[in-house]
Design a protein around this motif. Structure first.
Motif, PDB file in Angstrom:
ATOM      1  N   UNK A  93       7.574  55.108  88.207  1.00 53.24           N
ATOM      2  CA  UNK A  93       6.936  53.947  88.817  1.00 53.24           C
ATOM      3  C   UNK A  93       7.565  52.674  88.284  1.00 53.24           C
ATOM      4  N   UNK A  94       7.228  51.544  88.907  1.00 52.35           N
ATOM      5  CA  UNK A  94       7.722  50.241  88.489  1.00 52.35           C
ATOM      6  C   UNK A  94       6.544  49.281  88.364  1.00 52.35           C
ATOM      7  N   UNK A  95       6.850  48.013  88.131  1.00 50.49           N
ATOM      8  CA  UNK A  95       5.811  46.980  88.052  1.00 50.49           C
ATOM      9  C   UNK A  95       5.236  46.635  89.421  1.00 50.49           C
ATOM     10  N   UNK A  96       5.888  47.104  90.487  1.00 51.52           N
ATOM     11  CA  UNK A  96       5.478  46.779  91.860  1.00 51.52           C
ATOM     12  C   UNK A  96       4.853  48.019  92.499  1.00 51.52           C
ATOM     13  N   UNK A  97       3.646  47.860  93.026  1.00 52.77           N
ATOM     14  CA  UNK A  97       2.971  48.985  93.693  1.00 52.77           C
ATOM     15  C   UNK A  97       3.857  49.569  94.790  1.00 52.77           C
ATOM     16  N   UNK A  98       4.098  50.873  94.717  1.00 57.65           N
ATOM     17  CA  UNK A  98       4.857  51.565  95.746  1.00 57.65           C
ATOM     18  C   UNK A  98       6.359  51.588  95.529  1.00 57.65           C
ATOM     19  N   UNK A  99       6.900  50.712  94.671  1.00 58.03           N
ATOM     20  CA  UNK A  99       8.338  50.690  94.401  1.00 58.03           C
ATOM     21  C   UNK A  99       8.636  51.782  93.375  1.00 58.03           C
ATOM     22  N   UNK A 100       9.505  52.700  93.730  1.00 57.54           N
ATOM     23  CA  UNK A 100       9.823  53.853  92.876  1.00 57.54           C
ATOM     24  C   UNK A 100      11.297  53.849  92.503  1.00 57.54           C
ATOM     25  N   UNK A 101      11.584  54.207  91.254  1.00 59.50           N
ATOM     26  CA  UNK A 101      12.957  54.329  90.776  1.00 59.50           C
ATOM     27  C   UNK A 101      13.251  55.818  90.649  1.00 59.50           C
ATOM     28  N   UNK A 102      14.305  56.255  91.303  1.00 62.25           N
ATOM     29  CA  UNK A 102      14.593  57.676  91.452  1.00 62.25           C
ATOM     30  C   UNK A 102      15.945  58.008  90.824  1.00 62.25           C
ATOM     31  N   UNK A 103      15.965  59.055  90.028  1.00 62.33           N
ATOM     32  CA  UNK A 103      17.211  59.637  89.525  1.00 62.33           C
ATOM     33  C   UNK A 103      17.485  60.844  90.424  1.00 62.33           C
ATOM     34  N   UNK A 104      18.590  60.821  91.152  1.00 63.76           N
ATOM     35  CA  UNK A 104      18.857  61.898  92.111  1.00 63.76           C
ATOM     36  C   UNK A 104      19.310  63.165  91.397  1.00 63.76           C
ATOM     37  N   UNK A 105      19.165  64.283  92.084  1.00 66.05           N
ATOM     38  CA  UNK A 105      19.688  65.539  91.570  1.00 66.05           C
ATOM     39  C   UNK A 105      21.206  65.450  91.588  1.00 66.05           C
ATOM     40  N   UNK A 106      21.830  65.785  90.454  1.00 62.95           N
ATOM     41  CA  UNK A 106      23.287  65.749  90.357  1.00 62.95           C
ATOM     42  C   UNK A 106      23.777  67.049  89.736  1.00 62.95           C
ATOM     43  N   UNK A 107      24.814  67.594  90.310  1.00 61.39           N
ATOM     44  CA  UNK A 107      25.454  68.793  89.787  1.00 61.39           C
ATOM     45  C   UNK A 107      26.877  68.396  89.398  1.00 61.39           C
ATOM     46  N   UNK A 108      27.193  68.550  88.113  1.00 61.61           N
ATOM     47  CA  UNK A 108      28.513  68.175  87.609  1.00 61.61           C
ATOM     48  C   UNK A 108      29.187  69.405  87.027  1.00 61.61           C
ATOM     49  N   UNK A 109      30.443  69.594  87.390  1.00 65.69           N
ATOM     50  CA  UNK A 109      31.269  70.675  86.852  1.00 65.69           C
ATOM     51  C   UNK A 109      32.708  70.194  86.832  1.00 65.69           C
ATOM     52  N   UNK A 136       0.088  43.646  93.159  1.00 62.60           N
ATOM     53  CA  UNK A 136       1.234  43.216  92.358  1.00 62.60           C
ATOM     54  C   UNK A 136       2.022  42.095  93.046  1.00 62.60           C
ATOM     55  N   UNK A 137       1.384  41.346  93.942  1.00 59.80           N
ATOM     56  CA  UNK A 137       2.060  40.224  94.630  1.00 59.80           C
ATOM     57  C   UNK A 137       2.674  39.295  93.584  1.00 59.80           C
ATOM     58  N   UNK A 138       3.928  38.944  93.804  1.00 59.59           N
ATOM     59  CA  UNK A 138       4.654  38.065  92.894  1.00 59.59           C
ATOM     60  C   UNK A 138       5.400  38.798  91.795  1.00 59.59           C
ATOM     61  N   UNK A 139       5.136  40.096  91.628  1.00 59.30           N
ATOM     62  CA  UNK A 139       5.825  40.867  90.587  1.00 59.30           C
ATOM     63  C   UNK A 139       7.300  41.028  90.931  1.00 59.30           C
ATOM     64  N   UNK A 140       8.126  41.055  89.887  1.00 53.12           N
ATOM     65  CA  UNK A 140       9.575  41.188  90.032  1.00 53.12           C
ATOM     66  C   UNK A 140      10.024  42.390  89.222  1.00 53.12           C
ATOM     67  N   UNK A 141      10.884  43.199  89.815  1.00 56.01           N
ATOM     68  CA  UNK A 141      11.472  44.355  89.119  1.00 56.01           C
ATOM     69  C   UNK A 141      12.979  44.256  89.267  1.00 56.01           C
ATOM     70  N   UNK A 142      13.708  44.502  88.183  1.00 57.49           N
ATOM     71  CA  UNK A 142      15.164  44.576  88.250  1.00 57.49           C
ATOM     72  C   UNK A 142      15.578  45.977  87.817  1.00 57.49           C
ATOM     73  N   UNK A 143      16.643  46.474  88.443  1.00 60.07           N
ATOM     74  CA  UNK A 143      17.112  47.829  88.163  1.00 60.07           C
ATOM     75  C   UNK A 143      18.634  47.808  88.090  1.00 60.07           C
TER      76      UNK A 143
END
Length: 188
Positions: free
Chosen positions: A12-28, A98-105
């Motif tokens: 989750x983030x500081x903003x309702x509904x804003x989600x930060x996602x780490x995608x599935x990654x396969x490395x070889x 969360x009106x006015x909230x700011x998130x940086x990524x």
């Protein structure tokens, strides 16, 4: 051959509904595969949000250039396909807790942000030819409802990594530079 599988995860983030996602990654040994979207997985991560994407855009942006802040009538899933970017999100929804909230990524390949409708999305490219990928739940049409917010609004106190020259059209569009302030939009 070393095989590493990084799982899909969300925070989750500081903003309702804003989600930060780490995608599935396969490395070889040959490189990495990033799973940008799988409907069944995202239905679990983002229930009651988006069931299908209607449009996908890819921008290529020069180092230091800014795009946004835009909050059209569409939910977005954004990520960087190549390079890196400083992502900025501002909640301009008047009814939001969360009106006015700011998130940086810090955006790099493998990091996504789900942006709900009414939350402004923008970014600054940190590498030459940064490629920023947008998935939209509605097709963009000229004149569609939404909000534009000036990324230069001093009240936002955004610490852009690369200084922005409001008069340099290779760095920021006139439309974005002259967009309203947060106070103009929300009264905050």
């Amino acid at each position: 051959m070393n095989l590493h599988i990084g799982p899909l995860s969300v925070s989750n983030s500081k903003i309702n509904g804003l989600k930060i996602i780490q995608v599935k990654m396969v490395t070889e040994g040959r490189g990495t595969v990033r799973e940008l979207y799988r409907q069944s997985s995202y239905a679990d991560l983002l229930p009651d949000t988006v069931s299908a994407w209607s449009q996908v855009n890819l921008t290529r942006t020069r180092r230091g250039a800014v795009r946004g802040l835009h909050g059209e009538a569409m939910a977005k899933l954004v990520t960087v396909a190549y390079g890196s970017a400083f992502g900025v999100y501002v909640d301009t929804r008047p009814e939001s807790d969360t009106a006015g909230a700011i998130e940086t990524v810090a955006l790099k390949p493998g990091v996504q942000v789900f942006v709900p409708q009414g939350v402004c999305n923008g970014f600054q490219a940190l590498d030459d030819d940064t490629e920023y990928l947008y998935f939209f739940d509605n097709e963009w049409v000229s004149g569609m409802s939404g909000t534009a917010l000036s990324p230069l609004d001093p009240a936002l106190t955004i610490a852009w990594p690369i200084p922005i020259d409001a008069n340099n059209r290779e760095q920021i569009s006139e439309k974005d530079a002259k967009a309203p302030s947060l106070r103009d939009i929300t009264g905050l």
